[in-house]
Design a protein around this motif. Structure first.
Motif, PDB file in Angstrom:
ATOM      1  N   ASP A 161      18.291 -37.764 -21.785  1.00 52.36           N
ATOM      2  CA  ASP A 161      16.949 -38.205 -21.411  1.00 52.36           C
ATOM      3  C   ASP A 161      16.132 -36.981 -21.036  1.00 52.36           C
ATOM      4  O   ASP A 161      16.627 -36.085 -20.353  1.00 52.36           O
ATOM      5  CB  ASP A 161      17.002 -39.157 -20.208  1.00 52.36           C
ATOM      6  CG  ASP A 161      17.780 -40.430 -20.512  1.00 52.36           C
ATOM      7  OD1 ASP A 161      17.486 -41.052 -21.548  1.00 52.36           O
ATOM      8  OD2 ASP A 161      18.660 -40.780 -19.720  1.00 52.36           O
ATOM      9  N   LEU A 162      14.874 -36.955 -21.484  1.00 55.49           N
ATOM     10  CA  LEU A 162      13.955 -35.875 -21.142  1.00 55.49           C
ATOM     11  C   LEU A 162      12.969 -36.380 -20.089  1.00 55.49           C
ATOM     12  O   LEU A 162      12.520 -37.528 -20.141  1.00 55.49           O
ATOM     13  CB  LEU A 162      13.178 -35.411 -22.372  1.00 55.49           C
ATOM     14  CG  LEU A 162      13.999 -34.829 -23.507  1.00 55.49           C
ATOM     15  CD1 LEU A 162      13.099 -34.542 -24.710  1.00 55.49           C
ATOM     16  CD2 LEU A 162      14.710 -33.572 -23.074  1.00 55.49           C
ATOM     17  N   ASP A 163      12.626 -35.522 -19.143  1.00 54.92           N
ATOM     18  CA  ASP A 163      11.657 -35.877 -18.114  1.00 54.92           C
ATOM     19  C   ASP A 163      10.992 -34.605 -17.620  1.00 54.92           C
ATOM     20  O   ASP A 163      11.328 -33.506 -18.062  1.00 54.92           O
ATOM     21  CB  ASP A 163      12.342 -36.611 -16.963  1.00 54.92           C
ATOM     22  CG  ASP A 163      11.405 -37.557 -16.222  1.00 54.92           C
ATOM     23  OD1 ASP A 163      10.191 -37.567 -16.510  1.00 54.92           O
ATOM     24  OD2 ASP A 163      11.893 -38.278 -15.345  1.00 54.92           O
ATOM     25  N   GLN A 164      10.064 -34.727 -16.706  1.00 53.12           N
ATOM     26  CA  GLN A 164       9.419 -33.561 -16.109  1.00 53.12           C
ATOM     27  C   GLN A 164       9.014 -33.881 -14.681  1.00 53.12           C
ATOM     28  O   GLN A 164       8.900 -35.039 -14.306  1.00 53.12           O
ATOM     29  CB  GLN A 164       8.214 -33.115 -16.915  1.00 53.12           C
ATOM     30  CG  GLN A 164       7.080 -34.099 -16.962  1.00 53.12           C
ATOM     31  CD  GLN A 164       5.929 -33.591 -17.807  1.00 53.12           C
ATOM     32  OE1 GLN A 164       6.028 -32.586 -18.494  1.00 53.12           O
ATOM     33  NE2 GLN A 164       4.815 -34.274 -17.769  1.00 53.12           N
ATOM     34  N   PHE A 165       8.830 -32.822 -13.896  1.00 51.87           N
ATOM     35  CA  PHE A 165       8.329 -32.991 -12.537  1.00 51.87           C
ATOM     36  C   PHE A 165       7.551 -31.755 -12.151  1.00 51.87           C
ATOM     37  O   PHE A 165       7.660 -30.711 -12.780  1.00 51.87           O
ATOM     38  CB  PHE A 165       9.450 -33.285 -11.535  1.00 51.87           C
ATOM     39  CG  PHE A 165      10.393 -32.136 -11.280  1.00 51.87           C
ATOM     40  CD1 PHE A 165      10.164 -31.247 -10.249  1.00 51.87           C
ATOM     41  CD2 PHE A 165      11.520 -31.969 -12.057  1.00 51.87           C
ATOM     42  CE1 PHE A 165      11.035 -30.200 -10.004  1.00 51.87           C
ATOM     43  CE2 PHE A 165      12.401 -30.934 -11.827  1.00 51.87           C
ATOM     44  CZ  PHE A 165      12.163 -30.049 -10.805  1.00 51.87           C
ATOM     45  N   GLN A 166       6.743 -31.882 -11.109  1.00 51.09           N
ATOM     46  CA  GLN A 166       5.967 -30.764 -10.594  1.00 51.09           C
ATOM     47  C   GLN A 166       6.314 -30.559  -9.134  1.00 51.09           C
ATOM     48  O   GLN A 166       6.668 -31.499  -8.430  1.00 51.09           O
ATOM     49  CB  GLN A 166       4.475 -31.026 -10.763  1.00 51.09           C
ATOM     50  CG  GLN A 166       4.061 -30.990 -12.225  1.00 51.09           C
ATOM     51  CD  GLN A 166       2.578 -31.149 -12.395  1.00 51.09           C
ATOM     52  OE1 GLN A 166       2.132 -32.220 -12.730  1.00 51.09           O
ATOM     53  NE2 GLN A 166       1.827 -30.090 -12.157  1.00 51.09           N
ATOM     54  N   ALA A 167       6.224 -29.313  -8.686  1.00 54.35           N
ATOM     55  CA  ALA A 167       6.564 -28.967  -7.310  1.00 54.35           C
ATOM     56  C   ALA A 167       5.592 -27.918  -6.795  1.00 54.35           C
ATOM     57  O   ALA A 167       4.901 -27.258  -7.558  1.00 54.35           O
ATOM     58  CB  ALA A 167       7.991 -28.433  -7.239  1.00 54.35           C
ATOM     59  N   THR A 168       5.565 -27.764  -5.477  1.00 48.44           N
ATOM     60  CA  THR A 168       4.713 -26.740  -4.875  1.00 48.44           C
ATOM     61  C   THR A 168       5.457 -25.414  -4.837  1.00 48.44           C
ATOM     62  O   THR A 168       6.673 -25.371  -4.876  1.00 48.44           O
ATOM     63  CB  THR A 168       4.305 -27.118  -3.441  1.00 48.44           C
ATOM     64  OG1 THR A 168       5.474 -27.250  -2.660  1.00 48.44           O
ATOM     65  CG2 THR A 168       3.507 -28.382  -3.410  1.00 48.44           C
ATOM     66  N   GLY A 169       4.709 -24.356  -4.759  1.00 42.98           N
ATOM     67  CA  GLY A 169       5.294 -23.032  -4.621  1.00 42.98           C
ATOM     68  C   GLY A 169       4.367 -22.150  -3.821  1.00 42.98           C
ATOM     69  O   GLY A 169       3.211 -21.980  -4.179  1.00 42.98           O
ATOM     70  N   GLY A 170       4.833 -21.610  -2.734  1.00 39.74           N
ATOM     71  CA  GLY A 170       4.019 -20.736  -1.903  1.00 39.74           C
ATOM     72  C   GLY A 170       3.296 -21.486  -0.798  1.00 39.74           C
ATOM     73  O   GLY A 170       3.121 -22.694  -0.842  1.00 39.74           O
ATOM     74  N   THR A 171       2.863 -20.747   0.195  1.00 38.37           N
ATOM     75  CA  THR A 171       2.242 -21.320   1.383  1.00 38.37           C
ATOM     76  C   THR A 171       0.925 -22.016   1.064  1.00 38.37           C
ATOM     77  O   THR A 171       0.682 -23.130   1.515  1.00 38.37           O
ATOM     78  CB  THR A 171       2.008 -20.228   2.439  1.00 38.37           C
ATOM     79  OG1 THR A 171       3.253 -19.588   2.702  1.00 38.37           O
ATOM     80  CG2 THR A 171       1.460 -20.807   3.721  1.00 38.37           C
ATOM     81  N   PHE A 172       0.057 -21.376   0.279  1.00 42.45           N
ATOM     82  CA  PHE A 172      -1.248 -21.959  -0.062  1.00 42.45           C
ATOM     83  C   PHE A 172      -1.058 -23.302  -0.757  1.00 42.45           C
ATOM     84  O   PHE A 172      -1.705 -24.283  -0.423  1.00 42.45           O
ATOM     85  CB  PHE A 172      -2.047 -21.005  -0.958  1.00 42.45           C
ATOM     86  CG  PHE A 172      -3.348 -21.578  -1.415  1.00 42.45           C
ATOM     87  CD1 PHE A 172      -4.443 -21.607  -0.574  1.00 42.45           C
ATOM     88  CD2 PHE A 172      -3.484 -22.102  -2.688  1.00 42.45           C
ATOM     89  CE1 PHE A 172      -5.649 -22.140  -0.987  1.00 42.45           C
ATOM     90  CE2 PHE A 172      -4.682 -22.650  -3.115  1.00 42.45           C
ATOM     91  CZ  PHE A 172      -5.771 -22.662  -2.263  1.00 42.45           C
ATOM     92  N   ALA A 173      -0.156 -23.341  -1.723  1.00 45.35           N
ATOM     93  CA  ALA A 173       0.082 -24.580  -2.463  1.00 45.35           C
ATOM     94  C   ALA A 173       0.630 -25.673  -1.549  1.00 45.35           C
ATOM     95  O   ALA A 173       0.262 -26.838  -1.669  1.00 45.35           O
ATOM     96  CB  ALA A 173       1.046 -24.319  -3.616  1.00 45.35           C
TER      97      ALA A 173
END
Length: 68
Positions: free
Chosen positions: A16-28
């Motif tokens: 199965d293919l999927d995707q996700f997004q995450a934060t990176g760094g203090t500002f984000a």
């Protein structure tokens, strides 16, 4: 994944293919901007998952900031 994929753990060729997004760094993190994007390939049998980094565009980052 056009060439097929074989699970390195159990040898299954269904996935199965999927995707996700995450934060990176203090500002984000402060502004809850999801500026890191990843694609996943998960074995349909055992659940083993590989994660690959994808590129994000500046426009999608700005849209995410404005809609949160």
């Amino acid at each position: 994944m056009d060439r097929g994929w074989t699970c390195p753990k159990c040898g299954c060729q269904e996935y199965d293919l999927d995707q996700f997004q995450a934060t990176g760094g203090t500002f984000a993190k402060l502004f809850d901007v999801q500026n890191k994007k990843f694609r996943t390939v998960s074995c349909a049998d055992c659940g083993f998952t590989e994660i690959y980094r994808s590129k994000t565009s500046g426009a999608s980052n700005i849209f995410d900031f404005l809609t949160n």
